[in-house]
Design a protein around this motif. Structure first.
Motif, short mmCIF file in Angstrom:
data_model
loop_
_atom_site.label_atom_id
_atom_site.label_comp_id
_atom_site.label_asym_id
_atom_site.label_seq_id
_atom_site.Cartn_x
_atom_site.Cartn_y
_atom_site.Cartn_z
N LEU A 1 81.57 45.13 51.58
CA LEU A 1 81.48 43.58 50.47
C LEU A 1 83.07 43.45 51.92
CD1 LEU A 1 80.99 42.18 48.38
CD2 LEU A 1 83.03 43.56 47.39
N THR A 2 84.33 43.71 51.87
CA THR A 2 85.03 42.94 52.35
C THR A 2 84.85 42.60 53.87
OG1 THR A 2 86.74 44.99 51.34
CG2 THR A 2 88.34 44.11 53.76
N LEU A 3 83.75 42.88 54.69
CA LEU A 3 83.79 42.69 56.00
C LEU A 3 82.95 41.87 55.81
CD1 LEU A 3 83.08 43.81 59.30
CD2 LEU A 3 80.85 44.57 57.94
N LEU A 4 82.15 41.40 55.61
CA LEU A 4 80.97 40.07 55.00
C LEU A 4 81.78 39.12 54.39
CD1 LEU A 4 78.09 41.97 53.33
CD2 LEU A 4 77.73 41.18 55.93
N LEU A 5 82.50 39.44 53.27
CA LEU A 5 83.63 38.33 52.55
C LEU A 5 84.47 37.51 54.12
CD1 LEU A 5 83.94 39.03 49.02
CD2 LEU A 5 82.66 37.40 49.94
N ALA A 6 85.02 38.92 54.67
CA ALA A 6 85.54 38.36 55.45
C ALA A 6 85.53 37.28 56.34
CB ALA A 6 86.51 39.02 56.06
N ALA A 7 83.83 37.12 56.75
CA ALA A 7 83.54 36.46 57.45
C ALA A 7 82.99 35.32 57.53
CB ALA A 7 82.09 37.79 58.13
N LEU A 8 82.24 35.61 55.91
CA LEU A 8 82.57 33.91 55.61
C LEU A 8 83.69 32.88 55.47
CD1 LEU A 8 80.79 32.50 53.28
CD2 LEU A 8 81.85 33.31 51.44
N PHE A 9 84.78 33.91 55.28
CA PHE A 9 86.15 33.24 54.36
C PHE A 9 86.17 32.66 55.90
CE2 PHE A 9 87.29 36.00 50.97
CZ PHE A 9 86.72 34.94 50.35
N ASP A 10 86.66 33.76 57.65
CA ASP A 10 86.66 33.39 59.13
C ASP A 10 85.39 32.31 59.61
OD1 ASP A 10 88.06 34.71 58.99
OD2 ASP A 10 86.74 36.49 60.57
N ARG A 11 83.97 31.93 58.97
CA ARG A 11 83.02 30.92 59.12
C ARG A 11 83.73 29.45 58.53
NH1 ARG A 11 80.27 30.97 63.43
NH2 ARG A 11 79.22 29.16 62.72
N PRO A 27 83.63 19.12 55.89
CA PRO A 27 84.64 19.17 54.22
C PRO A 27 85.24 20.19 54.16
CG PRO A 27 82.98 18.08 54.05
CD PRO A 27 82.87 18.92 55.05
N ALA A 28 86.70 20.97 53.63
CA ALA A 28 86.90 21.96 52.81
C ALA A 28 86.71 21.94 51.44
CB ALA A 28 88.40 22.07 53.19
N ASP A 29 85.97 20.94 50.44
CA ASP A 29 85.62 21.48 49.35
C ASP A 29 83.99 22.15 49.20
OD1 ASP A 29 86.67 21.18 46.01
OD2 ASP A 29 84.87 19.69 46.12
N ASP A 30 83.47 21.58 50.64
CA ASP A 30 82.07 21.86 50.44
C ASP A 30 82.67 23.26 50.18
OD1 ASP A 30 81.08 19.53 49.85
OD2 ASP A 30 80.15 19.44 52.35
N HIS A 31 83.09 24.29 50.93
CA HIS A 31 83.19 25.60 51.59
C HIS A 31 83.99 25.98 50.40
CE1 HIS A 31 83.05 23.91 55.35
NE2 HIS A 31 82.15 25.61 55.79
N ARG A 32 84.50 26.08 49.78
CA ARG A 32 85.10 26.08 48.19
C ARG A 32 84.41 26.01 46.96
NH1 ARG A 32 88.19 25.93 43.79
NH2 ARG A 32 90.18 26.44 43.60
N GLN A 33 83.35 25.25 46.90
CA GLN A 33 82.88 25.24 46.00
C GLN A 33 81.85 26.30 45.97
OE1 GLN A 33 80.07 21.64 44.90
NE2 GLN A 33 81.74 20.83 45.57
N VAL A 34 81.20 26.55 47.47
CA VAL A 34 80.37 28.04 47.51
C VAL A 34 80.86 28.91 47.48
CG1 VAL A 34 79.52 29.48 48.94
CG2 VAL A 34 78.66 26.89 49.08
N ILE A 35 82.36 29.72 47.97
CA ILE A 35 82.33 30.92 47.48
C ILE A 35 83.64 31.31 46.56
CG2 ILE A 35 85.63 31.95 48.35
CD1 ILE A 35 85.65 29.98 50.34
N ALA A 36 83.35 29.67 45.63
CA ALA A 36 83.51 30.01 44.22
C ALA A 36 82.54 30.97 43.32
CB ALA A 36 84.06 28.97 43.44
N ALA A 37 81.71 29.63 43.75
CA ALA A 37 80.18 30.60 43.10
C ALA A 37 79.87 31.85 43.62
CB ALA A 37 78.92 29.79 43.39
N LEU A 38 79.84 32.28 45.10
CA LEU A 38 79.95 33.92 45.41
C LEU A 38 80.67 34.59 44.80
CD1 LEU A 38 79.20 32.97 49.29
CD2 LEU A 38 77.85 33.84 47.40
#
Length: 197
Positions: free
Chosen positions: A159-169, A179-190
């Motif tokens: 889980l750490t590895l996959l979430l870290a890859a998501l944050f890096d992308r 737009p940073a807010d688009d990524h923030r919304q997806v991260i919040a949903a995950l």
């Protein structure tokens, strides 16, 4: 009569020279890239001799490693400051992700940590650096959230590895102008979804 400055110890001079080299190299690596930066430019920018450079670092790659390590330490410190232990575990995960994305907006940081770092140092060494810093903070946050029941129990290393890859992308996309807010919304949903069974 002039006041004499207190004499610095050898250790203070050594630390100062090392810090000057890292700071000068960081600026040049960001401005020109690792490959296009020569050691003569670094020593000139730092105001030291080549001998001083090679006293502290065996080669340019070792100096680059020190730059990357310092950047990774700074990112981890910003995550820890942005996600204090007083927050509820799920809130801390979200605050930590926000702090990571904010930390990665420092000029040149995505280039150093996400683009050039893996090329110059290799993926294995970058993973080791990440494990000591940013990924460590993420892993600790996930473990705390699992223990509290805010996040369901999953294999924490995966889980750490996959979430870290998501944050890096997300950091790379934001660096490219997305737009940073688009990524923030997806991260919040995950993160929210991790709590559902």
């Amino acid at each position: 009569m002039q006041d004499e400055k207190p004499r610095r110890s050898n250790r203070e001079r050594t630390e100062s020279t090392r810090a000057d080299l890292i700071a000068a190299a960081r600026l040049l690596f960001i401005e020109k890239s690792y490959a296009e930066t020569g050691t003569p430019e670094i020593v000139a920018a730092a105001g030291v001799t080549r001998g001083a450079l090679y006293h502290h670092f065996p080669d340019k790659q070792a100096l680059f490693r020190a730059v990357v390590e310092k950047e990774a330490e700074a990112v981890a410190a910003e995550i820890e400051a942005g996600a204090p232990e007083t927050l509820a575990p799920r809130d801390a995960l979200m605050a930590g992700s926000d702090a990571y994305l904010a930390a990665m907006r420092a000029p040149g940081r995505t280039r150093l940590l996400l683009l050039e770092g893996p090329v110059v140092l290799g993926r294995t060494e970058m993973d080791e650096i990440d494990a000591r810093h940013g990924n460590r903070t993420l892993r600790e946050g996930l473990v705390a959230a699992m223990r509290s029941g805010a996040v369901r129990k999953l294999p924490v290393d995966a889980l750490t590895l996959l979430l870290a890859a998501l944050f890096d992308r997300a950091a790379l996309a934001a660096d490219a102008g997305a737009p940073a807010d688009d990524h923030r919304q997806v991260i919040a949903a995950l993160i929210e979804g991790l709590g559902k069974t």
